[in-house]
Design a protein around this motif. Structure first.
Motif: not given
Length: 225
Positions: A207-225
């Motif tokens: 899906f595509k979202m504008e970078p300032d999108t925020r909602s109660n269905i959108l989160g994130f996880r992190c990665v590391a090299s």
């Protein structure tokens, strides 16, 4: 892809709260005064008056701008994180997610990294394999109508042990959508579907979202090299 480490879970409310307490960070929703709140089509719950189970049915999934909605009151004023410390943080923009990741010495994944971690070495469609199985993730059919703990479906994690990649919340990636920009600028790819998704979702859905999108269905996880 070069090797990398991927977060086993999406970032939780408890971890994001520590970040805010240590840094004083203000999210996009807090600075601009509102977030977007989705209301589920189907939601099972308890009637507080009678103590009996009830199911709420709506004709469609609806969303609206709610003044005051932000990460610590995800549905707006009056909502809290009570009993949600181990749920994924929501109401975070791409900038908010990247700020948390940088503070921890990590970063957000590319779309390819997200899929590599979630789909495992055999490129499966779902964390558990190539055929849909009910009750393996938090999507609309579960009738929760909200987030659940990030470890609620550990049995459905893929061979790499990366959990909660399907349903619950969509997750930011660093990849721009290459199909063109809208009038407000670039959009970014989000992955994984959410509690509002139907069972036709899979790990290759995007899906595509504008970078300032925020909602109660959108989160994130992190990665590391």
């Amino acid at each position: 892809l070069p090797g990398f480490y991927a977060g086993k879970f999406p970032v939780t409310n408890a971890l994001f709260e520590i970040f805010v307490e240590k840094t004083g960070y203000l999210t996009t929703a807090e600075k601009e005064g509102y977030g977007v709140v989705y209301q589920a089509r189907r939601k099972r719950g308890m009637d507080e008056r009678t103590g009996r189970e009830r199911v709420i049915w709506n004709a469609a999934l609806v969303s609206q701008r709610v003044d005051g909605a932000c990460w610590y009151q995800p549905l707006g004023p009056g909502s809290t994180l009570h009993r949600k410390r181990n749920h994924p943080v929501v109401q975070v923009s791409l900038e908010d997610a990247a700020a948390f990741a940088a503070w921890t010495g990590k970063r957000l994944p590319s779309e390819a990294e997200w899929e590599a971690a979630a789909r495992s070495g055999d490129g499966r469609l779902y964390p558990w394999g190539d055929a849909w199985v009910d009750d393996r993730c938090n999507v609309e059919e579960a009738q929760v109508g909200d987030t659940t703990p990030v470890d609620a479906h550990l049995e459905a994690a893929g061979p790499f042990g990366i959990a909660d990649t399907l349903g619950n919340v969509m997750e930011w990636t660093l990849d721009r959508d290459q199909t063109g920009e809208n009038s407000r600028g670039p959009c970014y790819i989000v992955k994984g579907g959410s509690w509002a998704s139907t069972s036709d979702i899979c790990l290759c859905s995007r899906f595509k979202m504008e970078p300032d999108t925020r909602s109660n269905i959108l989160g994130f996880r992190c990665v590391a090299s």
